[in-house]
Design an enzyme around this catalytic site. Structure first.
Site, PDB file in Angstrom:
ATOM      1  N   SER A 427       3.766  -1.598  -1.749  1.00 46.27           N
ATOM      2  CA  SER A 427       3.197  -1.117  -0.494  1.00 46.27           C
ATOM      3  C   SER A 427       4.274  -0.945   0.560  1.00 46.27           C
ATOM      4  O   SER A 427       4.013  -0.443   1.635  1.00 46.27           O
ATOM      5  CB  SER A 427       2.117  -2.082  -0.001  1.00 46.27           C
ATOM      6  OG  SER A 427       2.667  -3.364   0.150  1.00 46.27           O
ATOM      7  N   HIS A 448       0.284   3.958  -4.847  1.00 47.23           N
ATOM      8  CA  HIS A 448      -0.114   2.865  -3.959  1.00 47.23           C
ATOM      9  C   HIS A 448      -1.628   2.792  -3.820  1.00 47.23           C
ATOM     10  O   HIS A 448      -2.243   3.662  -3.203  1.00 47.23           O
ATOM     11  CB  HIS A 448       0.561   3.073  -2.589  1.00 47.23           C
ATOM     12  CG  HIS A 448       0.233   2.018  -1.592  1.00 47.23           C
ATOM     13  ND1 HIS A 448       0.141   2.251  -0.254  1.00 47.23           N
ATOM     14  CD2 HIS A 448      -0.045   0.694  -1.758  1.00 47.23           C
ATOM     15  CE1 HIS A 448      -0.181   1.136   0.369  1.00 47.23           C
ATOM     16  NE2 HIS A 448      -0.300   0.180  -0.522  1.00 47.23           N
ATOM     17  N   GLU A 460      -2.085   6.560  -2.524  1.00 46.75           N
ATOM     18  CA  GLU A 460      -0.939   7.366  -2.111  1.00 46.75           C
ATOM     19  C   GLU A 460      -0.053   7.555  -3.334  1.00 46.75           C
ATOM     20  O   GLU A 460       0.305   6.589  -4.003  1.00 46.75           O
ATOM     21  CB  GLU A 460      -0.156   6.644  -1.014  1.00 46.75           C
ATOM     22  CG  GLU A 460      -0.854   6.637   0.332  1.00 46.75           C
ATOM     23  CD  GLU A 460      -0.058   5.869   1.389  1.00 46.75           C
ATOM     24  OE1 GLU A 460       0.303   6.466   2.400  1.00 46.75           O
ATOM     25  OE2 GLU A 460       0.199   4.668   1.184  1.00 46.75           O
ATOM     26  N   ASN A 498       0.185   2.600   5.618  1.00 46.63           N
ATOM     27  CA  ASN A 498       0.630   1.327   6.203  1.00 46.63           C
ATOM     28  C   ASN A 498       1.464   1.541   7.455  1.00 46.63           C
ATOM     29  O   ASN A 498       1.493   0.692   8.345  1.00 46.63           O
ATOM     30  CB  ASN A 498       1.418   0.505   5.179  1.00 46.63           C
ATOM     31  CG  ASN A 498       0.476  -0.233   4.242  1.00 46.63           C
ATOM     32  OD1 ASN A 498      -0.726  -0.309   4.510  1.00 46.63           O
ATOM     33  ND2 ASN A 498       0.998  -0.735   3.147  1.00 46.63           N
TER      34      ASN A 498
END
Ligand SMILES: C[C@H](O)CC(=O)SCCNC(=O)CCNC(=O)[C@H](O)C(C)(C)COP(=O)(O)OP(=O)(O)OC[C@H]1O[C@@H](n2cnc3c(N)ncnc32)[C@H](O)[C@@H]1OP(=O)(O)O
Length: 708
Positions: A427, A448, A460, A498
């Site tokens: 991540s 991800h 992702e 993120n």
């Protein structure tokens, strides 16, 4: 010209009307069909040899998928939209008023206007086909069933059940549809038409009595009882939507008025509310999500490149993420998955994770025990690199440790084939750094997932500079088979989701340190439309996890990512969040009984006295503008390919309020100029972390939008 409706007269006196919209994969209802179907109904009425009518579809796996959403999107006024609904009412009323029996033979999806069409028939029979699903999903588009559904559904299945269907948009499987009285029979696909014909030959029948619970019988049977149901539903809806979605309250109003004043009045109210909703910004935003996701289903992520077939997958690490990834690989994609972990315990965790999820389906009778066991047999485990030579893809879900990941890249290159893809579920670590250990970096990619894997719809797909287009296309197709919506993003700290989340969370932390209480912060962002507030989210994700990611982002992307230093005190106090039962909220015994409660000792740890509690909208704006600004920066830097991907990533990955259409649609609604002014106001007061990015300034100066 090919026709949409085809009428065949059978020798037994039953006519079969088949709907098959030429050139389309799915049948959808359009206004231009109105006159055509009215003419056919007149022809049937005039032909006294016709004793019954069966309505069927010429499409595989699709009865009717609802009204054409593009047609609704093209409405330019409330009057336009109202006319659409009223025209539907006229046709469906005509069908319902036919003196001969009319039976719908449903095979495949039967949604929205499609189910409303079936409800206007006198009886319904559906196939056992796994694709047969019935529902009124309009609420998910910010709409209500505008083809008479708000009136016919409660009269057929009862008010409580109908409200549940209309307010959630849930899809009903054949067996359940039979139980609740939505259909009169369920049969194998091969005898669907014959059964419908037989039903029509038997003549009109009153619908079967629905088996209601005693409470529902009592409540639905009297005006006072019905008012209790509507008031309760209204309260629940308000709590759930925070007043951000207008459709649910209007659905309840249609049913309330229709039950009190009769069907004709109910239809009038329905058309009027439907029209208002079609023209609402909330529905426009939700429709944009439908169009975006439909478009994305066709994209390979790498142009014309053909993805390689994935016949076998391997998952490294049997933890929460690894178990979840193995589970969606076997359950959704039906691809065998071999899980490797260093401990037997890790492997048994992964197996029990997948088993529990499948067993839920068995308990709810959506799945047979043998189907569960068959899927479980696709999942095998190992503590060594054995039985993986033929794996087409290896998904790594181990600790965030670059050295360990380098070792795994080398192991996989040694143990698997030349084309085996190495996908990392990191991540935070840049994929290019993971690929440094690879002899074949073209096979290395990021994949991800978000936790919990089986529930979160986004992944992702992260390409580094040397990732081959074939690897990208194969991973995109693989993720889609797992039931995910993939967005392809470029490599960079935090990728997209993120990265925009981190700034939003940091701002919430700043607000906390300025004296806003934990529950006030959560309330403000939930009111804004997020599924949970930032403090709850930090407890769920893990305060330690957040603390690990922040320095990486700060080092790579700059000081605006610096987390407030006071948060170190939380870690010194061993506050990790829900996972160790110590965070912003209380967990365990007492907390369970009393409901969600802030752990007041957190203020002492941080040396704070909460109680400032600014306007909720102000609190929310400060966090959200940070997310918006960073989303535009990601577009500017090419991290995301388009505003569309940025919207879908934020909605599906973070729960950005869908009724706003995602960060980029929201910026268009606000206007880039307004956003820049807000950011500058905060910049003057709170510092440079609010400095608007260049692209946003440029858009404000030239009055540009992201979407037409
Ligand atoms: C008056 C009424 O009350 C108002 C309404 O009925 S509003 C509409 C209610 N219906 C819906 O919301 C259903 C929308 N559709 C879906 O959820 C999904 O398409 C589905 C579950 C039916 C099928 O999903 P899936 O198999 O993955 O196929 P999917 O790729 O989405 O769709 C196939 C094609 O059908 C089209 N389609 C499906 N339903 C559509 C609709 N209601 N309107 C317009 N197009 C539709 C898609 O755009 C796509 O077109 P394309 O092949 O040209 O790209």
């Amino acid at each position: 010209m090919e026709k949409t409706f085809n009428l065949v007269r059978r020798e037994d006196g039953i006519a079969v009307l088949t709907i098959d919209v030429p050139g389309e994969t799915m049948n959808t209802l359009r206004t231009e069909f109105g006159p055509e179907i009215t003419e056919i109904l007149a022809e049937i009425k005039a032909d006294k040899s016709i004793k019954g009518l069966v309505l069927a579809s010429g499409k595989k796996d699709c009865f009717v998928a609802g009204a054409d959403i593009s047609m609704l999107d093209a409405c330019t006024s409330v009057e336009d939209a109202k006319a659409l609904s009223q025209q539907g009412h006229i046709v469906f009323n005509e069908l319902e008023a036919m003196s001969i029996p009319v039976v719908a033979a449903i095979d495949g999806v039967c949604l929205g206007g499609g189910l409303e069409l079936a409800l206007a028939c006198h009886q319904r029979v559906c196939s056992q086909n796994g694709k047969t699903m019935m529902g009124v999903p309009e609420v998910q588009l910010g709409l209500l069933p505008g083809g008479g559904g708000t009136q016919r559904l409660p009269r057929l299945v009862g008010i409580t059940t109908a409200l549940d269907m209309m307010l959630t948009g849930k899809q009903i499987r054949p067996k359940q549809a039979l139980k609740m009285g939505l259909v009169d029979d369920v049969v194998p696909e091969s005898i669907l038409l014959a059964t419908a014909v037989e039903m029509a030959l038997k003549g009109k029948r009153a619908p079967k009595k629905v088996n209601k619970s005693l409470v529902n019988k009592l409540l639905e049977g009297t005006p006072v009882g019905r008012n209790i149901i509507f008031d309760q539903a209204g309260k629940q809806v308000q709590k759930k939507t925070q007043g951000n979605y207008p459709a649910p309250a209007k659905i309840i109003d249609c049913v309330r008025q229709g039950m009190a004043k009769g069907k004709a009045k109910g239809l009038e109210v329905e058309a009027s509310h439907f029209a208002d909703l079609v023209m609402s910004t909330e529905s426009a935003a939700l429709r944009s999500i439908f169009f975006a996701t439909t478009e994305m289903k066709k994209e390979t992520g790498a142009g014309d490149v053909v993805p390689r077939k994935v016949n076998k997958a391997m998952v490294l690490g049997g933890g929460l993420m690894g178990g979840g990834i193995a589970s969606v690989t076997t359950t959704k994609a039906k691809i065998p998955a071999r899980v490797k972990d260093i401990s037997e315990q890790g492997l048994s965790n992964a197996l029990s994770y997948a088993y529990k999820l499948l067993d839920k389906g068995v308990k709810r009778r959506h799945m047979t025990p043998s189907a569960r066991d068959n899927i479980m047999s696709l999942m095998t485990t190992t503590t060594e690199y054995k039985g993986i030579k033929d794996a087409d893809i290896v998904v790594e879900a181990v600790f965030e440790d670059l050295k360990l990941k380098h070792q795994m890249v080398k192991d996989v290159e040694r143990e698997c084939g030349e084309n085996t893809i190495f996908a990392s579920n990191t991540s935070s670590l840049p994929i290019s750094q993971i690929a440094e250990a690879a002899a074949r970096p073209e096979n290395v990619i990021g994949l991800h997932y978000f936790s919990p894997v089986e529930k979160m719809p986004l992944v992702e797909v992260i390409a580094h500079k040397k990732t081959s287009p074939e690897t990208i296309a194969t991973v995109v197709a693989f993720a889609r088979k797992q039931g995910k919506t993939p967005i392809v993003v470029q490599d960079g700290a935090g990728f997209y989701v993120n990265r925009i989340l981190a700034l939003y969370m940091n701002e919430a932390a700043q607000l906390l340190l300025e004296g806003q209480s934990v529950e006030h912060l959560d309330k403000a962002l939930v009111k804004f439309g997020f599924p949970v507030g930032p403090m709850t989210l930090l407890d769920e994700v893990g305060i330690d996890v957040g603390a690990k990611i922040s320095p990486i982002l700060e080092a790579e992307l700059g000081e605006r990512f610096k987390a407030p230093a006071a948060f170190d005190k939380l870690l010194s106090d061993d506050r990790k969040g829900r996972k160790n039962g110590k965070g912003f909220y209380l967990y365990g015994g007492k907390a369970k009984k009393k409901g969600k409660q802030v752990d007041e000792s957190v203020y002492q740890v941080l040396g704070l006295k909460p109680g400032v509690n600014a306007e909720v909208s102000e609190v929310a704006q400060r966090c959200v503008v940070q997310m918006l600004n960073e989303a535009v920066r990601c577009l500017e830097e090419g991290i995301i390919a388009s505003p569309r991907d940025g919207d879908i990533g934020a909605i599906f990955g973070i729960g950005f309020p869908p009724f706003l259409g995602g960060p980029f649609h929201y910026i268009d609604t606000l206007g880039a100029g307004v956003l820049v002014a807000k950011l500058e106001k905060y910049q003057a007061k709170h510092g440079n972390r609010f400095a608007p990015c260049d692209k946003l300034r440029e858009m404000a100066e030239t009055n540009q939008r992201f979407f037409d």
